[in-house]
Scaffold this motif. Structure first.
Motif, short mmCIF file in Angstrom:
data_model
loop_
_atom_site.label_atom_id
_atom_site.label_comp_id
_atom_site.label_asym_id
_atom_site.label_seq_id
_atom_site.Cartn_x
_atom_site.Cartn_y
_atom_site.Cartn_z
N ILE A 1 5.62 9.05 -8.90
CA ILE A 1 6.45 8.40 -7.88
C ILE A 1 5.55 7.71 -6.88
O ILE A 1 4.41 8.13 -6.65
CB ILE A 1 7.41 9.38 -7.15
N LEU A 2 6.04 6.62 -6.30
CA LEU A 2 5.36 5.93 -5.22
C LEU A 2 6.03 6.30 -3.91
O LEU A 2 7.27 6.31 -3.81
CB LEU A 2 5.40 4.41 -5.43
N ILE A 3 5.22 6.60 -2.90
CA ILE A 3 5.71 7.11 -1.62
C ILE A 3 5.22 6.21 -0.49
O ILE A 3 4.08 5.72 -0.51
CB ILE A 3 5.21 8.55 -1.39
N ASP A 4 6.09 5.97 0.48
CA ASP A 4 5.72 5.23 1.68
C ASP A 4 4.78 6.10 2.51
O ASP A 4 5.16 7.20 2.93
CB ASP A 4 6.96 4.88 2.49
N PRO A 5 3.54 5.66 2.75
CA PRO A 5 2.60 6.50 3.51
C PRO A 5 2.99 6.68 4.97
O PRO A 5 2.50 7.59 5.64
CB PRO A 5 1.27 5.75 3.38
N GLY A 6 3.88 5.82 5.45
CA GLY A 6 4.27 5.91 6.85
C GLY A 6 5.25 7.01 7.16
O GLY A 6 5.07 7.80 8.08
N VAL B 1 -2.56 10.39 -4.36
CA VAL B 1 -3.69 9.52 -4.03
C VAL B 1 -3.19 8.22 -3.42
O VAL B 1 -2.02 7.84 -3.60
CB VAL B 1 -4.55 9.21 -5.28
N LYS B 2 -4.07 7.53 -2.71
CA LYS B 2 -3.74 6.21 -2.19
C LYS B 2 -3.75 5.19 -3.32
O LYS B 2 -4.52 5.31 -4.27
CB LYS B 2 -4.74 5.80 -1.11
N ARG C 1 0.85 -1.19 0.00
CA ARG C 1 0.00 0.00 0.00
C ARG C 1 0.88 1.24 0.00
O ARG C 1 1.76 1.38 0.85
CB ARG C 1 -0.95 -0.01 1.19
N VAL C 2 0.64 2.12 -0.94
CA VAL C 2 1.52 3.26 -1.17
C VAL C 2 0.69 4.52 -1.43
O VAL C 2 -0.53 4.45 -1.57
CB VAL C 2 2.46 3.01 -2.38
N LEU C 3 1.39 5.65 -1.51
CA LEU C 3 0.82 6.87 -2.05
C LEU C 3 1.42 7.07 -3.43
O LEU C 3 2.63 6.89 -3.62
CB LEU C 3 1.14 8.07 -1.15
N LEU C 4 0.58 7.45 -4.39
CA LEU C 4 1.06 7.71 -5.75
C LEU C 4 0.95 9.21 -6.02
O LEU C 4 -0.15 9.77 -5.94
CB LEU C 4 0.26 6.90 -6.76
N LYS C 5 2.07 9.83 -6.34
CA LYS C 5 2.09 11.26 -6.66
C LYS C 5 2.24 11.43 -8.16
O LYS C 5 3.24 11.03 -8.75
CB LYS C 5 3.23 11.97 -5.92
N ARG D 1 -3.29 -0.07 -8.76
CA ARG D 1 -4.67 0.41 -8.71
C ARG D 1 -4.74 1.57 -7.74
O ARG D 1 -4.28 1.48 -6.59
CB ARG D 1 -5.63 -0.71 -8.27
N THR D 2 -5.31 2.68 -8.19
CA THR D 2 -5.41 3.88 -7.36
C THR D 2 -6.81 4.01 -6.77
O THR D 2 -7.79 3.52 -7.33
CB THR D 2 -5.08 5.15 -8.18
N ALA D 3 -6.89 4.70 -5.64
CA ALA D 3 -8.17 4.88 -4.96
C ALA D 3 -9.07 5.87 -5.70
O ALA D 3 -10.29 5.84 -5.55
CB ALA D 3 -7.94 5.35 -3.53
N GLU D 4 -8.44 6.76 -6.50
CA GLU D 4 -9.19 7.76 -7.25
C GLU D 4 -8.71 7.74 -8.70
O GLU D 4 -7.55 7.42 -8.96
CB GLU D 4 -8.98 9.16 -6.65
#
Length: 445
Positions: A406-411, A350-351, A340-344, A386-389
């Protein structure tokens, strides 16, 4: 052979250097800065003192870019060193990237915004594994121009057959990668041959020096990157007596051009309107192009916020929640299926979840390892996310800016992965000659 020099084209050129360890990248950059009179006196004195302290008789020009203590002590480049300089013909931003395999991610960082890549080869060793790796990365990142600098020609007696053999092998490999053209230059960065000044001992070579080529290579000449895109960075509401109803949408034009009166669509909502005005540096303009930071005013009062994308209605990209891409993993933590990541993407975050990692690429021979399932630091592979939005994404072959993410660690906010939508070697994209010099992939590692 008669030497010819093209007329200067001006503008800004972003370029990166790459190559195997000890091929002389930092020395080449130092020679460019020194011989083009782009080094301040106190910087040169500091290099001379450091060189003398290491028992060297002549200044080690590589120290102009190897700024970290660990780099100076080991004699290698670890981090990406950025330098800014200018000549009467053009302004430059250069990135000196590492040659070690374990710093492949750093090379990706430096080349992701480059209009041109200089790949160095040691004339004694020819094309080696890391040479092929860096050429493959340049092709994958759609770097528009590639220069092959065959360095250390002084150590092979400045022999033309040595140069010709290396050029033939490299250009054949570049053709397999889909690189449309390669400019080859024989040099000695240490001695200064064909870097800034023409070599007096290689009269068999009649082409440009490295600096001449950098000064005259065209940028922004191709037909691609015309799809206008404006990621909204900020909504401006001054609420002053002079402008009580002012509502503008500020950002940097990522590609193409916008015109007053043009029908536009705001994504991902899909609402349509027209541009009523464009503000640039405090004045009204009729047109705004790639690289310009502007504020756009719209005819209708619709909901627009940071992270939205303004595009021409006639050329709106589809929105999607399923993204297939080629990525370079840059974090020490592995990327795995189910991560599970954040996508910028642009100005929108977005998640997202990594649904599949179907393959990992071996850059040495361009073979795919299917069913990889995970990527570790410096790996390049294919992913499905797959993005949440829904997101409006372009193909990376069409736009290095709106086709990247880029993919970002949400933590902890760590950058995990740099991605290129749809990019692969099987799809080399349009050979348009050059990208827009203002276009920036924006991967801030």
């Amino acid at each position: 052979m008669t030497r010819t020099t093209e007329l200067p084209t001006g503008g800004l050129l972003r370029f990166a250097t790459a190559g195997s360890v000890d091929d002389g990248k930092s020395t080449l950059v130092g020679r460019l800065l020194h011989d083009s009179k782009s080094v301040l006196a106190d910087q040169l004195e500091a290099v001379e003192r450091a060189s003398a302290g290491r028992g060297q008789e002549a200044p080690d020009l590589a120290l102009l870019t190897d700024g970290l203590r660990a780099e100076r002590e080991q004699g290698i480049t670890i981090d990406v060193a950025y330098r800014y300089f200018a000549t009467p013909r053009r302004r430059f931003i250069l990135a000196d990237t590492p040659g070690h395999v374990q710093y492949t991610r750093n090379m990706v960082t430096g080349a992701s915004t480059a209009d041109l890549t200089v790949i160095l080869v040691d004339a004694r060793h020819g094309v080696v594994e890391q040479t092929r790796r860096h050429a493959a990365i340049a092709a994958l990142l759609r770097v528009p121009q590639v220069v092959l600098a065959v360095n250390k020609m002084d150590l092979v007696g400045y022999r033309e057959p040595v140069f010709a053999t290396i050029v033939a092998e490299f250009t054949a490999y570049a053709a397999e990668l889909g690189i449309p053209a390669v400019t080859a230059i024989p040099i000695s960065a240490l001695a200064g041959d064909n870097v800034v000044e023409p070599s007096a001992v290689m009269d068999w070579y009649g082409g440009s020096t490295v600096l001449e080529h950098l000064e005259t290579v065209p940028v922004g000449q191709g037909p691609a990157h015309r799809r206008a895109r404006l990621p909204v960075q900020y909504v401006i509401r001054p609420r002053t007596a002079a402008h009580p109803d002012y509502r503008g949408y500020a950002g940097q034009v990522a590609a193409g051009a916008f015109r007053v009166g043009e029908p536009v669509t705001v994504l991902p909502s899909g609402r349509t309107t027209r541009i009523s005005a464009i503000d640039l540096l405090g004045r009204r303009v009729a047109v705004a192009g790639a690289g310009q930071s502007v504020t756009v005013l719209l005819e209708d009062d619709i909901d627009v916020s940071r992270g939205d994308l303004i595009v021409p209605t006639a050329d709106a990209p589809p929105t999607t929640q399923e993204i297939e891409a080629t990525v370079c993993h840059v974090a020490d933590e592995a990327l795995t299926v189910g991560h599970r990541v954040l996508l910028k993407h642009g100005t929108r975050t977005v998640k997202a979840i990594v649904e599949d990692i179907p393959s990992r690429l071996t850059l040495d021979d361009l073979t795919l390892h299917p069913h990889s399932g995970r990527l570790v630091a410096n790996d390049i592979g294919r992913v499905r996310i797959r993005t949440a939005e829904p997101l409006p994404v372009d193909s990376y072959a069409d736009s290095r800016r709106t086709g990247s993410f880029i993919l970002i660690d949400p933590g902890d906010g760590t950058t995990l992965t740099a991605g290129m939508v749809g990019a692969s070697f099987a799809d080399p994209g349009p050979a348009d000659g050059a990208a827009d010099p203002a276009e920036d992939a924006g991967w801030d590692f």
